[in-house]
Design a protein around this motif. Structure first.
Motif, short mmCIF file in Angstrom:
data_model
loop_
_atom_site.label_atom_id
_atom_site.label_comp_id
_atom_site.label_asym_id
_atom_site.label_seq_id
_atom_site.Cartn_x
_atom_site.Cartn_y
_atom_site.Cartn_z
N GLU A 191 0.83 -1.19 0.00
CA GLU A 191 0.00 0.00 0.00
C GLU A 191 0.87 1.25 0.00
OE1 GLU A 191 -3.83 -1.50 2.56
OE2 GLU A 191 -2.10 -0.75 3.68
N LEU A 192 0.35 2.31 -0.60
CA LEU A 192 0.96 3.62 -0.55
C LEU A 192 -0.10 4.61 -0.09
CD1 LEU A 192 3.03 3.70 -3.87
CD2 LEU A 192 3.81 3.11 -1.59
N THR A 193 0.32 5.66 0.61
CA THR A 193 -0.61 6.64 1.15
C THR A 193 -0.95 7.69 0.09
OG1 THR A 193 0.18 6.30 3.39
CG2 THR A 193 -0.94 8.37 2.97
N SER A 194 -2.23 7.85 -0.16
CA SER A 194 -2.74 8.77 -1.17
C SER A 194 -2.56 10.22 -0.73
CB SER A 194 -4.23 8.50 -1.39
OG SER A 194 -4.83 9.54 -2.13
N ILE A 229 -0.69 -2.26 -7.38
CA ILE A 229 -0.41 -3.48 -8.13
C ILE A 229 1.05 -3.85 -7.92
CG2 ILE A 229 -0.29 -4.48 -10.44
CD1 ILE A 229 -2.43 -2.39 -11.25
N PHE A 230 1.30 -5.13 -7.61
CA PHE A 230 2.68 -5.60 -7.44
C PHE A 230 2.79 -7.05 -7.87
CE2 PHE A 230 0.54 -6.76 -3.56
CZ PHE A 230 1.07 -7.98 -3.23
N ASP A 231 4.03 -7.49 -8.05
CA ASP A 231 4.31 -8.86 -8.48
C ASP A 231 5.66 -9.27 -7.90
OD1 ASP A 231 3.87 -11.26 -9.80
OD2 ASP A 231 4.64 -10.54 -11.72
N SER A 232 5.99 -10.53 -7.97
CA SER A 232 7.29 -11.07 -7.56
C SER A 232 7.65 -10.67 -6.13
CB SER A 232 8.40 -10.63 -8.52
OG SER A 232 8.08 -10.98 -9.83
N PHE A 233 6.72 -10.80 -5.22
CA PHE A 233 6.91 -10.37 -3.83
C PHE A 233 7.76 -11.38 -3.06
CE2 PHE A 233 5.90 -9.96 0.61
CZ PHE A 233 5.82 -8.59 0.80
N ASP A 234 8.75 -10.88 -2.33
CA ASP A 234 9.57 -11.68 -1.41
C ASP A 234 9.74 -10.84 -0.15
OD1 ASP A 234 11.21 -13.60 -0.30
OD2 ASP A 234 12.96 -13.10 -1.52
N THR A 282 8.08 -6.08 -7.48
CA THR A 282 8.06 -5.23 -8.66
C THR A 282 6.65 -4.65 -8.82
OG1 THR A 282 7.50 -7.07 -10.12
CG2 THR A 282 9.84 -6.54 -9.88
N THR A 283 6.59 -3.53 -9.52
CA THR A 283 5.29 -2.92 -9.83
C THR A 283 5.33 -2.39 -11.26
OG1 THR A 283 3.62 -1.32 -9.15
CG2 THR A 283 5.92 -0.65 -8.87
N VAL A 284 4.19 -2.38 -11.91
CA VAL A 284 4.09 -1.86 -13.28
C VAL A 284 3.76 -0.36 -13.26
CG1 VAL A 284 3.45 -4.06 -14.31
CG2 VAL A 284 1.66 -2.54 -13.47
N LEU A 285 3.50 0.19 -12.09
CA LEU A 285 3.15 1.61 -11.96
C LEU A 285 4.39 2.48 -12.16
CD1 LEU A 285 0.84 1.28 -8.84
CD2 LEU A 285 0.17 1.28 -11.26
N SER A 286 4.26 3.53 -12.93
CA SER A 286 5.40 4.40 -13.23
C SER A 286 5.68 5.34 -12.06
CB SER A 286 5.13 5.22 -14.49
OG SER A 286 4.15 6.20 -14.22
N GLN A 287 6.93 5.77 -11.97
CA GLN A 287 7.28 6.74 -10.94
C GLN A 287 6.49 8.04 -11.13
OE1 GLN A 287 11.57 7.18 -11.13
NE2 GLN A 287 11.77 6.09 -9.18
N ALA A 288 6.27 8.45 -12.37
CA ALA A 288 5.53 9.69 -12.64
C ALA A 288 4.12 9.61 -12.06
CB ALA A 288 5.47 9.95 -14.14
N MET A 289 3.43 8.49 -12.28
CA MET A 289 2.08 8.33 -11.76
C MET A 289 2.13 8.25 -10.23
SD MET A 289 -0.49 6.29 -10.38
CE MET A 289 0.15 4.66 -10.40
N LEU A 290 3.09 7.53 -9.70
CA LEU A 290 3.20 7.38 -8.25
C LEU A 290 3.44 8.72 -7.56
CD1 LEU A 290 5.34 4.10 -8.11
CD2 LEU A 290 2.92 4.32 -7.53
N THR A 291 4.32 9.55 -8.11
CA THR A 291 4.62 10.84 -7.48
C THR A 291 3.43 11.80 -7.54
OG1 THR A 291 5.60 11.71 -9.51
CG2 THR A 291 7.11 10.73 -7.89
N GLU A 292 2.55 11.63 -8.51
CA GLU A 292 1.35 12.47 -8.61
C GLU A 292 0.25 12.00 -7.66
OE1 GLU A 292 0.51 14.99 -11.03
OE2 GLU A 292 2.61 15.09 -11.60
#
Length: 176
Positions: free
Chosen positions: A42-45, A55-60, A76-86
């Protein structure tokens, strides 16, 4: 004279056994794997100030009941840094905690250096996941991501034995 040698050997052997046991308990014994199917990332909105699953994958991951700051995860995540920072709260004071050497996917020194140089961005995962402890998530441009627990400002004050400042949530009864 032979009793002195027997006593010395006994002390040395006891100290060696105690040292090995202490090392094992500190580095291996209390960690348990966090199964990917039981994991939540999770990330804080920035809008709601509430954690939201991403969304995440390959969790260890690893965690421990013996301390709230022993959590480490790689994924890993498919979400881009640009989208995440916004969308999510950036955490400027992130400092990755060193993981046990056997948890090879998590290199705290490299993650910390990459955060300093801007090669990765840290986000607030969940504030006060345990009282005074935040989950932090660092994400790279290629989708690699790492999570750990870090003591927050309220935790630093309370864990030092001082009363919580007015800006902090109330301290749970179990920590008074």
């Amino acid at each position: 004279m032979p009793w002195n040698r027997i006593a010395i050997v006994g002390i040395v052997v006891s100290a060696l056994i105690a040292g090995i046991a202490l090392y094992y308990l500190q580095v291996y014994a209390y960690y348990t794997p966090v199964a990917g199917d039981n994991a939540r990332v999770e990330l804080t909105s920035v809008v709601t100030n509430e954690p939201e699953p991403i969304i995440f994958d390959s969790f260890d991951g690893i965690d421990s009941d013996s301390s709230p700051i022993r959590y480490r995860a790689c994924f890993t995540t498919v979400l881009s840094q640009a989208m995440l920072t916004e969308t999510y709260v950036i955490k400027d004071d992130a400092e990755p905690r060193v993981a046990p050497s056997w948890f090879e996917c998590f290199d705290a020194e490299q993650i910390g250096a990459d955060l300093e140089h801007g090669d990765a961005i840290a986000f607030l995962g969940t504030e006060n996941i345990h009282y005074g402890i935040d989950r932090i998530v660092a994400v790279y441009p290629d989708g690699r991501a790492y999570a750990w627990h870090q003591i927050n400002a309220c935790g630093e004050v309370v864990f030092d034995g001082n009363p919580a400042p007015d800006t902090c949530p109330p301290v749970p009864e179990s920590q008074n």
